[in-house]
Design an enzyme around this catalytic site. Structure first.
Site, short mmCIF file in Angstrom:
data_model
loop_
_atom_site.label_atom_id
_atom_site.label_comp_id
_atom_site.label_asym_id
_atom_site.label_seq_id
_atom_site.Cartn_x
_atom_site.Cartn_y
_atom_site.Cartn_z
CG HIS A 194 -1.85 -1.10 1.34
ND1 HIS A 194 -1.78 -2.07 2.30
CD2 HIS A 194 -2.91 -1.41 0.55
CE1 HIS A 194 -2.78 -2.95 2.11
NE2 HIS A 194 -3.46 -2.56 1.05
CG ASP A 200 1.74 -1.41 3.47
OD1 ASP A 200 1.37 -1.28 4.64
OD2 ASP A 200 1.10 -2.05 2.60
C1 GLO Z 1 -9.25 -6.97 0.81
C2 GLO Z 1 -8.26 -6.97 -0.26
C3 GLO Z 1 -6.98 -6.32 0.15
C4 GLO Z 1 -6.24 -5.81 -1.05
C5 GLO Z 1 -5.06 -4.96 -0.67
C6 GLO Z 1 -4.36 -4.43 -1.91
O1 GLO Z 1 -10.27 -7.58 0.76
O2 GLO Z 1 -8.05 -8.25 -0.73
O3 GLO Z 1 -6.18 -7.20 0.89
O4 GLO Z 1 -5.80 -6.88 -1.84
O5 GLO Z 1 -5.50 -3.92 0.12
O6 GLO Z 1 -4.96 -3.30 -2.37
#
Ligand code: GLO
Ligand code: MG
Length: 345
Positions: A50, A53
């Protein structure tokens, strides 16, 4: 175990400490450095990010500071021999995104979401990836009458166009999910994601990410979603995990709930050549809350292990026998052929 041509990837959030809406963390929160080291030891080559992150506390930092921190992270990743697979704007934490981000009813908040995502593109460029994942967590409604799906679609296209214009190289990979946290999401399925791509200024740069659990929550078979997206050459990333029916998003280890559905996903990847252009297999899985500290990494190690075993099953699937049964419309025995192949009998 079969030798895999695939490259594997996880995100820092996949080392979660066990917090859920009903209780606090149950394991120690690990540092970024610990996660990077663990990921390497597990044989993963990529990390998903993210934006925050990559650059914690991003909204309180200047654009210059954000880029400097992204550059420092890139050096750390290079030293570790790990690739940044994608960056995703976290558009669901800030006070400005309470009522949605790109589709908020407040124009200032929509602008915040666009500006923040442009900054995410800049971070992606610094980290050496051209993939911006858009999991549109709050783009949907709790209350049907509070918004309009038509207007939301226009807002989404406006936002995607702004990002495609901001960065001429970036590819937007939409990760659809039908619900949670919203009651109904505006881009619930792969079909919606690929349809909206056509409305943007550069449809070729708008594709998707499939997450097994999200397909299952839509009532779809993730293997079919994979083959559908691959037939458009639009599957640019993949979040494998598992889900036991229509419940909260469970992010179980790959294959944990339904091994046959997992097998068919691996077979779909093999049949369509996923990964041949460098795409990663990411596991968006979480430890069970009951997981003890010393077993912290098992959900990742086990997901990869199951994937590699299923790869072997996909590569040794009795294709000729299956083709003969299909030609004879003997799906009864085809069903059993699959079961016995998976059971190893
Ligand atoms: C939630 C999502 C989340 C995304 C992550 C990447 O349901 O799967 O984990 O994959 O935030 O944007
Ligand atoms: Mg995901």
């Amino acid at each position: 175990m079969a030798k895999s041509q695939y490259r594997f990837c996880v995100g820092p959030w996949n080392f979660s400490a066990g917090q859920d809406p009903y209780g606090p963390p149950v394991r120690e929160e690990k540092s970024f450095d610990w996660k990077l080291k663990a990921l390497k030891e597990l044989g993963f080559e990529g990390m998903m990010f993210h934006d925050d992150d990559a650059v914690p506390d991003i909204d309180s930092k200047s654009a210059k500071q954000v880029l400097a921190e992204a550059r420092a992270l890139k050096r750390q990743l290079d030293d570790a021999g790990v690739v940044a697979e994608m960056v995703a704007p976290r558009l669901w934490f800030a006070p400005q995104t309470v009522d949605g981000a790109f589709t908020s009813n407040n124009p200032k908040h929509r602008q915040y979401a666009i500006d923040r995502s442009k900054q995410t593109c800049d971070i992606a460029r610094e980290l050496g990836t051209d993939i911006l994942v858009l999991w549109l967590a709050r783009e949907g409604s709790y209350l049907r009458e509070s918004k309009s799906a038509g207007q939301a679609t226009e807002h989404l296209v406006t936002a995607f166009d702004a990002l495609l214009k901001h960065d001429k190289k970036i590819r937007l990979a939409i990760e659809p999910k039908p619900n949670e946290p919203m009651d109904h999401a505006y881009l619930p399925t792969i079909g919606h994601a690929l349809a909206i791509a056509q409305q943007t200024r550069d449809p070729k740069r708008v594709g998707c990410v499939i997450e097994s659990a999200h397909s299952l929550l839509s009532g779809h078979d993730p293997a079919d979603d994979i083959e559908f997206a691959m037939s458009f050459k639009k599957l640019w990333s993949l979040h494998l995990n598992d889900q036991n029916g229509l419940k909260y998003d469970q992010d179980k280890p790959f294959g944990s709930a339904n091994l046959r559905v997992a097998f068919n996903q691996v077979r779909a990847l093999e049949r369509t050549g996923y990964g041949k252009n460098g795409e990663f297999v990411c596991f968006d899985v979480h430890p069970f809350r009951t997981t003890r500290e010393e077993h912290f990494l098992q959900h990742l190690a086990n997901s990869k292990r199951t994937f590699v075993h299923l790869l072997k099953k996909a590569r040794t699937y009795p294709e000729k026998e299956a083709a003969r049964l299909i030609a004879d419309r003997n799906y009864q025995d085809l069903d059993q052929l699959v079961l016995e192949h998976l059971m190893g009998v």
